[in-house]
Write a protein that holds these residues in place. Structure first.
Motif, PDB file in Angstrom:
ATOM      1  N   ARG A  48      20.486  37.279  45.776  1.00  0.00           N
ATOM      2  CA  ARG A  48      22.266  37.613  44.530  1.00  0.00           C
ATOM      3  C   ARG A  48      21.538  38.424  43.619  1.00  0.00           C
ATOM      4  NH1 ARG A  48      23.449  31.678  43.646  1.00  0.00           N
ATOM      5  NH2 ARG A  48      23.268  30.239  45.666  1.00  0.00           N
ATOM      6  N   PRO A  49      23.342  39.333  43.144  1.00  0.00           N
ATOM      7  CA  PRO A  49      23.456  39.535  41.910  1.00  0.00           C
ATOM      8  C   PRO A  49      23.718  38.813  41.161  1.00  0.00           C
ATOM      9  CG  PRO A  49      26.169  39.414  42.907  1.00  0.00           C
ATOM     10  CD  PRO A  49      24.819  38.121  43.266  1.00  0.00           C
ATOM     11  N   PRO A  50      23.247  39.517  39.642  1.00  0.00           N
ATOM     12  CA  PRO A  50      23.365  39.021  38.167  1.00  0.00           C
ATOM     13  C   PRO A  50      24.076  37.943  37.672  1.00  0.00           C
ATOM     14  CG  PRO A  50      22.705  40.759  37.851  1.00  0.00           C
ATOM     15  CD  PRO A  50      23.155  40.868  39.323  1.00  0.00           C
ATOM     16  N   ARG A  51      25.030  38.554  38.220  1.00  0.00           N
ATOM     17  CA  ARG A  51      26.665  37.061  38.326  1.00  0.00           C
ATOM     18  C   ARG A  51      27.008  36.117  39.063  1.00  0.00           C
ATOM     19  NH1 ARG A  51      30.810  38.626  42.223  1.00  0.00           N
ATOM     20  NH2 ARG A  51      29.561  39.704  43.657  1.00  0.00           N
ATOM     21  N   TRP A  52      26.002  35.862  39.455  1.00  0.00           N
ATOM     22  CA  TRP A  52      25.462  34.496  40.534  1.00  0.00           C
ATOM     23  C   TRP A  52      24.716  33.879  40.168  1.00  0.00           C
ATOM     24  CZ3 TRP A  52      25.946  35.482  46.754  1.00  0.00           C
ATOM     25  CH2 TRP A  52      27.232  35.586  46.878  1.00  0.00           C
ATOM     26  N   MET A  53      23.944  34.130  39.120  1.00  0.00           N
ATOM     27  CA  MET A  53      22.822  33.470  38.600  1.00  0.00           C
ATOM     28  C   MET A  53      23.415  32.193  37.047  1.00  0.00           C
ATOM     29  SD  MET A  53      20.841  34.330  40.436  1.00  0.00           S
ATOM     30  CE  MET A  53      19.321  34.005  39.438  1.00  0.00           C
ATOM     31  N   ARG A  54      24.488  32.221  36.902  1.00  0.00           N
ATOM     32  CA  ARG A  54      25.005  31.213  35.534  1.00  0.00           C
ATOM     33  C   ARG A  54      24.480  29.973  35.646  1.00  0.00           C
ATOM     34  NH1 ARG A  54      28.476  35.719  36.381  1.00  0.00           N
ATOM     35  NH2 ARG A  54      28.657  36.706  33.642  1.00  0.00           N
ATOM     36  N   ARG A  55      24.664  29.563  37.286  1.00  0.00           N
ATOM     37  CA  ARG A  55      24.807  27.617  37.426  1.00  0.00           C
ATOM     38  C   ARG A  55      23.106  27.406  37.779  1.00  0.00           C
ATOM     39  NH1 ARG A  55      27.308  25.624  42.585  1.00  0.00           N
ATOM     40  NH2 ARG A  55      26.366  24.115  41.711  1.00  0.00           N
ATOM     41  N   ILE A  56      22.339  28.268  37.921  1.00  0.00           N
ATOM     42  CA  ILE A  56      20.538  28.249  38.123  1.00  0.00           C
ATOM     43  C   ILE A  56      20.248  27.771  36.738  1.00  0.00           C
ATOM     44  CG2 ILE A  56      19.909  30.201  37.532  1.00  0.00           C
ATOM     45  CD1 ILE A  56      18.447  26.932  40.024  1.00  0.00           C
ATOM     46  N   ARG A  57      21.027  29.076  35.571  1.00  0.00           N
ATOM     47  CA  ARG A  57      20.145  28.193  34.118  1.00  0.00           C
ATOM     48  C   ARG A  57      20.328  26.934  33.704  1.00  0.00           C
ATOM     49  NH1 ARG A  57      23.848  31.381  31.069  1.00  0.00           N
ATOM     50  NH2 ARG A  57      21.993  31.609  29.240  1.00  0.00           N
ATOM     51  N   GLU A  58      21.086  26.260  34.835  1.00  0.00           N
ATOM     52  CA  GLU A  58      21.545  24.547  34.045  1.00  0.00           C
ATOM     53  C   GLU A  58      19.509  23.997  34.953  1.00  0.00           C
ATOM     54  OE1 GLU A  58      24.455  23.414  36.246  1.00  0.00           O
ATOM     55  OE2 GLU A  58      25.457  24.308  34.763  1.00  0.00           O
ATOM     56  N   LEU A 114      27.141  43.043  36.036  1.00  0.00           N
ATOM     57  CA  LEU A 114      27.863  42.126  35.673  1.00  0.00           C
ATOM     58  C   LEU A 114      29.262  41.760  37.526  1.00  0.00           C
ATOM     59  CD1 LEU A 114      27.002  40.509  33.125  1.00  0.00           C
ATOM     60  CD2 LEU A 114      25.874  39.860  35.093  1.00  0.00           C
ATOM     61  N   GLU A 115      29.375  42.928  38.060  1.00  0.00           N
ATOM     62  CA  GLU A 115      30.013  43.460  38.471  1.00  0.00           C
ATOM     63  C   GLU A 115      30.265  43.842  39.726  1.00  0.00           C
ATOM     64  OE1 GLU A 115      33.131  45.010  36.124  1.00  0.00           O
ATOM     65  OE2 GLU A 115      32.936  44.926  34.895  1.00  0.00           O
ATOM     66  N   ASP A 127      33.928  34.622  45.532  1.00  0.00           N
ATOM     67  CA  ASP A 127      34.403  34.820  44.459  1.00  0.00           C
ATOM     68  C   ASP A 127      35.438  36.289  44.507  1.00  0.00           C
ATOM     69  OD1 ASP A 127      32.227  34.592  43.479  1.00  0.00           O
ATOM     70  OD2 ASP A 127      30.804  35.686  43.676  1.00  0.00           O
ATOM     71  N   LEU A 128      36.153  35.132  45.639  1.00  0.00           N
ATOM     72  CA  LEU A 128      37.604  36.521  45.980  1.00  0.00           C
ATOM     73  C   LEU A 128      38.282  36.283  44.607  1.00  0.00           C
ATOM     74  CD1 LEU A 128      38.813  34.797  49.246  1.00  0.00           C
ATOM     75  CD2 LEU A 128      37.469  36.580  48.444  1.00  0.00           C
ATOM     76  N   ASP A 129      38.858  35.892  43.461  1.00  0.00           N
ATOM     77  CA  ASP A 129      39.097  35.699  42.398  1.00  0.00           C
ATOM     78  C   ASP A 129      38.358  35.598  40.952  1.00  0.00           C
ATOM     79  OD1 ASP A 129      42.278  35.669  43.796  1.00  0.00           O
ATOM     80  OD2 ASP A 129      41.186  33.634  44.520  1.00  0.00           O
ATOM     81  N   ALA A 130      36.916  35.560  41.108  1.00  0.00           N
ATOM     82  CA  ALA A 130      36.443  35.476  40.094  1.00  0.00           C
ATOM     83  C   ALA A 130      36.396  36.556  39.260  1.00  0.00           C
ATOM     84  CB  ALA A 130      34.924  35.481  40.329  1.00  0.00           C
ATOM     85  N   PRO A 131      35.983  36.630  38.291  1.00  0.00           N
ATOM     86  CA  PRO A 131      35.858  37.050  37.489  1.00  0.00           C
ATOM     87  C   PRO A 131      34.865  38.959  37.579  1.00  0.00           C
ATOM     88  CG  PRO A 131      35.508  35.333  35.909  1.00  0.00           C
ATOM     89  CD  PRO A 131      35.429  35.217  37.201  1.00  0.00           C
ATOM     90  N   GLY A 132      35.025  40.497  37.193  1.00  0.00           N
ATOM     91  CA  GLY A 132      34.045  41.264  37.625  1.00  0.00           C
ATOM     92  C   GLY A 132      35.079  41.836  39.331  1.00  0.00           C
ATOM     93  N   VAL A 133      35.090  40.532  39.319  1.00  0.00           N
ATOM     94  CA  VAL A 133      35.775  40.891  40.800  1.00  0.00           C
ATOM     95  C   VAL A 133      36.726  41.837  41.545  1.00  0.00           C
ATOM     96  CG1 VAL A 133      35.264  39.898  43.728  1.00  0.00           C
ATOM     97  CG2 VAL A 133      34.214  39.436  41.940  1.00  0.00           C
ATOM     98  N   ALA A 134      36.680  42.617  42.013  1.00  0.00           N
ATOM     99  CA  ALA A 134      37.613  43.448  41.957  1.00  0.00           C
ATOM    100  C   ALA A 134      37.925  44.736  43.152  1.00  0.00           C
ATOM    101  CB  ALA A 134      38.485  44.587  41.227  1.00  0.00           C
ATOM    102  N   GLU A 135      38.759  44.858  43.647  1.00  0.00           N
ATOM    103  CA  GLU A 135      38.923  46.078  45.189  1.00  0.00           C
ATOM    104  C   GLU A 135      39.402  47.270  44.400  1.00  0.00           C
ATOM    105  OE1 GLU A 135      42.882  45.675  47.341  1.00  0.00           O
ATOM    106  OE2 GLU A 135      41.952  43.892  47.867  1.00  0.00           O
TER     107      GLU A 135
END
Length: 267
Positions: A48-58, A114-115, A127-135
Motif C-alpha cells: 500500500r502507498p502512504p495515502r492508504w495508511m490513514r485508517r490503520i492509524r486508528e 501521498l499522490e 480511489d477514483l475520486d480521492a484527494p491526490g488521485v488524478a489522470e
C-alpha cells in the motif's frame, strides 16, 4: 525454537493482518497490544502507498510503516514520510516504453509520496475520486521520481504478464505482485519489503534472527528469505500464494481467522 520470541513483529496488511472487510480482528488488536506492552514494536510492511495508511492509524497509532513494497518509510504517528527510494525518471521512461512496445495494451500509473497519477485508460480499482488521485499522460507520469510504478493489463493472465514484465525490466528495477490481477508493482532496483523492514529493524537494534514476518503474497518473499536465512520466523497465512508457502518457516490460519494473533499467542 520452542522458546524463541521475536524482538520485532513485521506484518503485511491485505490478506494478512486485515480481515477481508478491511478491518482488524479484536483478537489481533489485543495480541498486538500485549506484545507492544512488552516492548516489541510492530512494523506494517505493505504494498500500500502512504495515502492508504490513514485508517490503520486508528489501530496502530505509532511506529513506522514500510509502504510501496519497501520504497517508503512512513512515520505513522506524525504521518510523515521519513525516507523514499524512488525510481528515477530515466528508468521509468525506459521500462514503460519497453513494456508498451511488447504489449501495447499495458497501462501505467505511479505513486508519488501521498499522490497517485494514472493514464486516462488505466482503470483504478479504488480511489477514483480521492484527494491526490488524478489522470496524467504517460509523458507526465515518467517525468518525476516515483516510489512505485504500476503496470496493468486487462486481458493477459497474471502469471503470463508477470513473466513478460520481469523479462522486459531485467535488473533495472524490482518487480513483484500482490494481487490476483495482471498488475505488476515495480520499485527501484534492490528495493523490497526486506530492505525496508531491515532499515526499521536496525533503528531498533534488531537483527533478522529476532524478527517474525507475516505475509500472503509474492511481494513478501524477499522479507521471508531475509528472516529465514538468519534464523527468524517467516509465517505464511493458510491461503497464501504457493511461492510464499514454499519460502515459509511456519504456516498459520487465514486472515479472517486472525491467523497472526493465533501464531503470536503460541510463542
Amino acid at each position: 525454537m520452542s522458546d524463541w520470541r521475536p524482538r520485532l513483529i513485521a506484518s503485511d496488511m491485505d490478506g494478512t493482518l486485515l480481515h477481508s472487510d478491511d478491518t482488524v480482528g479484536e483478537a489481533t488488536v489485543a495480541e498486538l497490544r500485549r506484545w507492544a506492552d512488552d516492548g516489541v514494536p510492530l512494523v506494517l510492511a505493505t504494498g500500500r502507498p502512504p495515502r492508504w495508511m490513514r485508517r490503520i492509524r486508528e489501530v496502530v497509532r505509532t511506529g513506522t510503516a514500510v509502504c510501496c513494497n519497501g520504497a517508503v518509510l512512513l512515520d505513522l504517528g506524525r504521518f510523515e514520510i521519513l525516507e523514499e527510494d524512488a525510481l528515477p525518471p530515466a528508468v521509468l521512461a525506459d521500462v514503460t516504453a519497453g513494456l508498451r512496445a511488447e504489449q501495447p495494451g499495458t497501462w501505467f500509473a505511479v505513486e508519488y509520496g501521498l499522490e497517485f497519477r494514472h493514464e486516462p485508460v488505466y482503470r483504478p480499482r479504488w480511489d477514483l475520486d480521492a484527494p491526490g488521485v488524478a489522470e496524467a499522460t504517460l509523458e507526465e507520469i515518467v517525468s518525476a521520481p516515483a516510489a512505485k510504478l504500476l503496470a496493468r493489463h486487462e486481458d493477459l493472465p497474471r502469471d503470463e504478464f508477470m513473466r513478460l514484465v520481469e523479462r522486459v525490466v531485467g535488473d533495472r528495477a524490482t518487480v513483484t505482485n500482490s494481487s490476483s490481477d495482471a498488475l505488476a508493482e515495480i520499485s527501484a532496483s534492490g528495493v523490497t519489503k526486506a530492505t525496508g523492514i531491515a532499515k526499521v529493524a536496525a533503528r531498533h537494534g534488531v537483527g533478522p534472527e529476532d524478527v517474525v514476518v507475516f505475509g500472503d503474497m509474492p511481494n513478501d518473499i524477499a522479507a521471508f528469505d531475509w528472516v529465514r536465512e538468519a534464523g527468524g520466523r517467516a509465517v505464511a497465512m493458510a491461503h497464501a500464494h504457493p511461492d510464499l508457502l514454499a519460502a515459509a518457516t511456519d504456516v498459520t490460519g487465514t486472515n479472517d481467522d486472525d491467523g497472526v494473533a493465533a501464531f503470536l499467542a503460541s510463542l
